[in-house]
Design a protein around this motif. Structure first.
Motif, PDB file in Angstrom:
ATOM      1  N   UNK A   3       0.830  -1.189   0.000  1.00 52.37           N
ATOM      2  CA  UNK A   3       0.000   0.000   0.000  1.00 52.37           C
ATOM      3  C   UNK A   3       0.873   1.251   0.000  1.00 52.37           C
ATOM      4  N   UNK A   4       0.464   2.291  -0.724  1.00 47.13           N
ATOM      5  CA  UNK A   4       1.205   3.543  -0.669  1.00 47.13           C
ATOM      6  C   UNK A   4       0.975   4.231   0.669  1.00 47.13           C
ATOM      7  N   UNK A   5       1.839   5.165   0.982  1.00 49.39           N
ATOM      8  CA  UNK A   5       1.691   5.906   2.235  1.00 49.39           C
ATOM      9  C   UNK A   5       0.487   6.841   2.182  1.00 49.39           C
ATOM     10  N   UNK A   6       0.229   7.398   1.021  1.00 49.77           N
ATOM     11  CA  UNK A   6      -0.849   8.370   0.858  1.00 49.77           C
ATOM     12  C   UNK A   6      -1.649   8.031  -0.384  1.00 49.77           C
ATOM     13  N   UNK A   7      -2.944   8.294  -0.335  1.00 48.93           N
ATOM     14  CA  UNK A   7      -3.818   7.983  -1.458  1.00 48.93           C
ATOM     15  C   UNK A   7      -4.931   9.019  -1.515  1.00 48.93           C
ATOM     16  N   UNK A   8      -5.302   9.392  -2.721  1.00 46.50           N
ATOM     17  CA  UNK A   8      -6.447  10.276  -2.884  1.00 46.50           C
ATOM     18  C   UNK A   8      -7.737   9.494  -2.664  1.00 46.50           C
ATOM     19  N   UNK A   9      -8.690  10.141  -2.046  1.00 41.01           N
ATOM     20  CA  UNK A   9      -9.970   9.493  -1.795  1.00 41.01           C
ATOM     21  C   UNK A   9     -10.641   9.057  -3.090  1.00 41.01           C
ATOM     22  N   UNK A  10     -10.525   9.865  -4.131  1.00 38.15           N
ATOM     23  CA  UNK A  10     -11.128   9.504  -5.420  1.00 38.15           C
ATOM     24  C   UNK A  10     -10.518   8.238  -6.000  1.00 38.15           C
ATOM     25  N   UNK A  11      -9.228   7.991  -5.745  1.00 37.89           N
ATOM     26  CA  UNK A  11      -8.589   6.766  -6.213  1.00 37.89           C
ATOM     27  C   UNK A  11      -9.163   5.544  -5.489  1.00 37.89           C
ATOM     28  N   UNK A  12      -9.541   5.729  -4.241  1.00 37.14           N
ATOM     29  CA  UNK A  12     -10.109   4.619  -3.470  1.00 37.14           C
ATOM     30  C   UNK A  12     -11.545   4.330  -3.903  1.00 37.14           C
ATOM     31  N   UNK A  13     -12.317   5.377  -4.145  1.00 35.61           N
ATOM     32  CA  UNK A  13     -13.737   5.189  -4.437  1.00 35.61           C
ATOM     33  C   UNK A  13     -13.992   4.678  -5.858  1.00 35.61           C
ATOM     34  N   UNK A  14     -13.082   4.959  -6.772  1.00 34.79           N
ATOM     35  CA  UNK A  14     -13.346   4.563  -8.161  1.00 34.79           C
ATOM     36  C   UNK A  14     -13.080   3.075  -8.418  1.00 34.79           C
ATOM     37  N   UNK A  15     -12.472   2.370  -7.453  1.00 34.13           N
ATOM     38  CA  UNK A  15     -12.174   0.948  -7.636  1.00 34.13           C
ATOM     39  C   UNK A  15     -13.287   0.068  -7.057  1.00 34.13           C
ATOM     40  N   UNK A  16     -13.395  -1.104  -7.617  1.00 31.23           N
ATOM     41  CA  UNK A  16     -14.364  -2.097  -7.110  1.00 31.23           C
ATOM     42  C   UNK A  16     -13.729  -2.850  -5.940  1.00 31.23           C
ATOM     43  N   UNK A  17     -14.562  -3.254  -5.005  1.00 32.03           N
ATOM     44  CA  UNK A  17     -14.106  -3.919  -3.781  1.00 32.03           C
ATOM     45  C   UNK A  17     -14.172  -5.431  -3.973  1.00 32.03           C
ATOM     46  N   UNK A  18     -13.027  -6.108  -3.723  1.00 30.24           N
ATOM     47  CA  UNK A  18     -12.973  -7.564  -3.793  1.00 30.24           C
ATOM     48  C   UNK A  18     -12.386  -8.086  -2.484  1.00 30.24           C
ATOM     49  N   UNK A  19     -13.113  -9.010  -1.843  1.00 34.47           N
ATOM     50  CA  UNK A  19     -12.683  -9.512  -0.540  1.00 34.47           C
ATOM     51  C   UNK A  19     -11.726 -10.690  -0.700  1.00 34.47           C
ATOM     52  N   UNK A  20     -11.247 -11.193   0.438  1.00 38.84           N
ATOM     53  CA  UNK A  20     -10.287 -12.309   0.413  1.00 38.84           C
ATOM     54  C   UNK A  20     -10.942 -13.613  -0.012  1.00 38.84           C
ATOM     55  N   UNK A  21     -12.271 -13.667  -0.110  1.00 35.96           N
ATOM     56  CA  UNK A  21     -12.972 -14.839  -0.629  1.00 35.96           C
ATOM     57  C   UNK A  21     -13.137 -14.782  -2.143  1.00 35.96           C
ATOM     58  N   UNK A  22     -12.683 -13.703  -2.747  1.00 36.37           N
ATOM     59  CA  UNK A  22     -12.760 -13.551  -4.187  1.00 36.37           C
ATOM     60  C   UNK A  22     -14.078 -12.979  -4.679  1.00 36.37           C
ATOM     61  N   UNK A  23     -14.926 -12.492  -3.773  1.00 34.78           N
ATOM     62  CA  UNK A  23     -16.239 -11.965  -4.146  1.00 34.78           C
ATOM     63  C   UNK A  23     -16.144 -10.486  -4.478  1.00 34.78           C
ATOM     64  N   UNK A  24     -16.908 -10.079  -5.482  1.00 35.36           N
ATOM     65  CA  UNK A  24     -16.976  -8.674  -5.884  1.00 35.36           C
ATOM     66  C   UNK A  24     -18.126  -8.013  -5.133  1.00 35.36           C
ATOM     67  N   UNK A  25     -17.800  -6.957  -4.389  1.00 34.40           N
ATOM     68  CA  UNK A  25     -18.798  -6.266  -3.571  1.00 34.40           C
ATOM     69  C   UNK A  25     -19.164  -4.901  -4.146  1.00 34.40           C
ATOM     70  N   UNK A  26     -18.923  -4.689  -5.401  1.00 34.35           N
ATOM     71  CA  UNK A  26     -19.328  -3.449  -6.039  1.00 34.35           C
ATOM     72  C   UNK A  26     -18.302  -2.341  -5.881  1.00 34.35           C
ATOM     73  N   UNK A  27     -18.569  -1.218  -6.518  1.00 37.42           N
ATOM     74  CA  UNK A  27     -17.660  -0.072  -6.509  1.00 37.42           C
ATOM     75  C   UNK A  27     -17.955   0.842  -5.331  1.00 37.42           C
ATOM     76  N   UNK A  28     -16.885   1.482  -4.832  1.00 40.15           N
ATOM     77  CA  UNK A  28     -17.076   2.467  -3.776  1.00 40.15           C
ATOM     78  C   UNK A  28     -17.730   3.722  -4.321  1.00 40.15           C
ATOM     79  N   UNK A  29     -18.544   4.373  -3.482  1.00 38.70           N
ATOM     80  CA  UNK A  29     -19.225   5.573  -3.972  1.00 38.70           C
ATOM     81  C   UNK A  29     -19.313   6.668  -2.921  1.00 38.70           C
ATOM     82  N   UNK A  30     -18.957   6.402  -1.659  1.00 43.98           N
ATOM     83  CA  UNK A  30     -19.044   7.442  -0.635  1.00 43.98           C
ATOM     84  C   UNK A  30     -18.039   7.163   0.468  1.00 43.98           C
ATOM     85  N   UNK A  31     -17.530   8.240   1.087  1.00 44.13           N
ATOM     86  CA  UNK A  31     -16.559   8.129   2.161  1.00 44.13           C
ATOM     87  C   UNK A  31     -17.274   8.110   3.514  1.00 44.13           C
ATOM     88  N   UNK A  32     -16.692   7.421   4.476  1.00 41.36           N
ATOM     89  CA  UNK A  32     -17.144   7.434   5.854  1.00 41.36           C
ATOM     90  C   UNK A  32     -16.055   8.144   6.653  1.00 41.36           C
TER      91      UNK A  32
END
Length: 263
Positions: A3-32
Motif C-alpha cells: 500500500x502507498x503511504x498516501x492515497x487520494x480518496x477519489x482513487x479509493x472510491x473509483x475501484x471495485x471492492x474484492x474480498x479475500x474470498x474472491x467476491x466482488x462487492x461493487x464499486x465504492x461511492x461514498x466516504x465514511x
C-alpha cells in the motif's frame, strides 16, 4: 501489492471492492469520515445497481490495490441507503471565502492510509464531477470553521492556494501569462540596449574647420599628383611608334641616306 503511504480518496472510491474470498462487492461511492478531526474511517460500496443495501468497510480492512480493484479482508457492515445519507461528510461541501462568498467546493482529499488522517483537501472551482477540471490544494490550517455542507476560510480567492492540478483552460492561461511576461522582459532588454547605444559617442568625431581644410588640401594634392603621373605615362607610351605603321616621311630612313644622289 504494498500500500502507498498516501492515497487520494477519489482513487479509493473509483475501484471495485474484492474480498479475500474472491467476491466482488461493487464499486465504492461514498466516504465514511469524522469531520471534526478530519479523519477518514472507511468507505461505502454499492454491491448492486438495484436495491438499497450498502456495505461499509473500515479503512484498516484495506490490504491491497490494483488498477481496477481494492483488496479487503474481513466482513463489511451492512446498512441501508438512508443511513448512509446521514453519515457526516465534508466532500462536496461549499468553500466560502473571507466574505462568506462561495469560491468552490471540496472535491477530493489526500488520505494517510495508516492512520486515516486527511493531509489536505482539493478544491474545485466548478462541478467536481467534470473530468479534467482544476484542483487547488487546501491545507487544514487554512480552515477557519466548518459545518455540514460548508467550510469557512479567510481566503480572498482560489488564487491564494497552490494549484495542484491544472485544467486545459487553466494551463493555457498560465502559459499565456508566462509567454506575455517573457515578451515584456525581452522588449525591456531591447529598449535598454537601444538607449545605451544612442547615449554612446560616435566612433568618428567631427573635425574642426582647420583640420577639415587640411584634409581637403591633402586630397587635392594627391589627386593632382596622380593626374601628372598618368599624363607622363601617356607621353612615354606615345613616343613608341608602331613597328607595322609606315615610317614618317619627315625623317630620312637608313635606305634613303645610303642612296646615290646622282641616280
Amino acid at each position: 501489492m504494498a500500500l502507498p503511504e498516501q492515497l487520494l480518496l477519489s482513487e479509493l472510491l473509483r475501484r471495485r471492492v474484492r474480498c479475500d474470498q474472491g467476491l466482488d462487492h461493487g464499486a465504492g461511492f461514498q466516504v465514511w469520515m469524522h469531520p471534526p478531526v478530519h479523519r477518514v474511517l472507511g468507505w461505502v460500496s454499492k454491491p448492486s445497481a438495484f436495491g438499497s443495501r450498502r456495505l461499509v468497510w473500515r479503512l484498516n480492512q484495506l490490504r491491497g490495490l490494483t488498477d481496477l480493484e481494492v483488496l479487503v479482508q474481513g466482513e463489511p457492515a451492512e446498512t441501508e441507503q438512508d443511513v448512509v445519507e446521514r453519515l457526516p461528510n465534508l466532500i462536496e461541501a461549499v468553500v466560502l471565502d473571507r466574505r462568506q462568498q462561495p469560491i468552490g467546493s471540496l472535491a477530493d482529499a489526500a488520505i494517510e492510509l495508516r492512520t486515516g488522517r486527511i493531509r489536505h483537501y482539493l478544491v474545485s472551482r466548478s462541478d467536481p464531477r467534470l473530468p479534467g477540471s482544476s484542483r487547488w490544494r487546501l491545507s487544514l490550517d487554512r480552515l477557519v470553521d466548518q459545518q455540514p455542507g460548508q467550510v469557512f476560510t479567510a481566503l480572498e480567492s482560489l488564487d491564494d492556494l497552490p494549484l495542484a492540478r491544472a485544467s486545459v483552460r487553466q494551463e493555457f492561461l498560465r502559459r499565456s501569462r508566462r509567454w506575455r511576461d517573457q515578451m515584456q522582459e525581452a522588449g525591456s532588454r531591447v529598449e535598454e540596449r537601444l538607449e545605451g547605444w544612442l547615449e554612446e559617442p560616435p566612433w568618428n568625431e567631427p573635425l574642426d574647420d582647420s583640420s577639415q581644410a587640411d584634409a581637403w588640401e591633402e586630397e587635392e594634392e594627391a589627386f593632382l599628383r596622380d593626374s601628372s603621373d598618368q599624363r607622363l605615362e601617356s607621353e612615354i607610351w606615345d613616343g613608341w611608334s608602331d613597328p607595322d605603321a609606315p615610317a614618317d616621311r619627315g625623317w630620312p630612313t637608313e635606305l634613303e641616306d645610303s642612296r646615290d644622289p646622282w641616280v
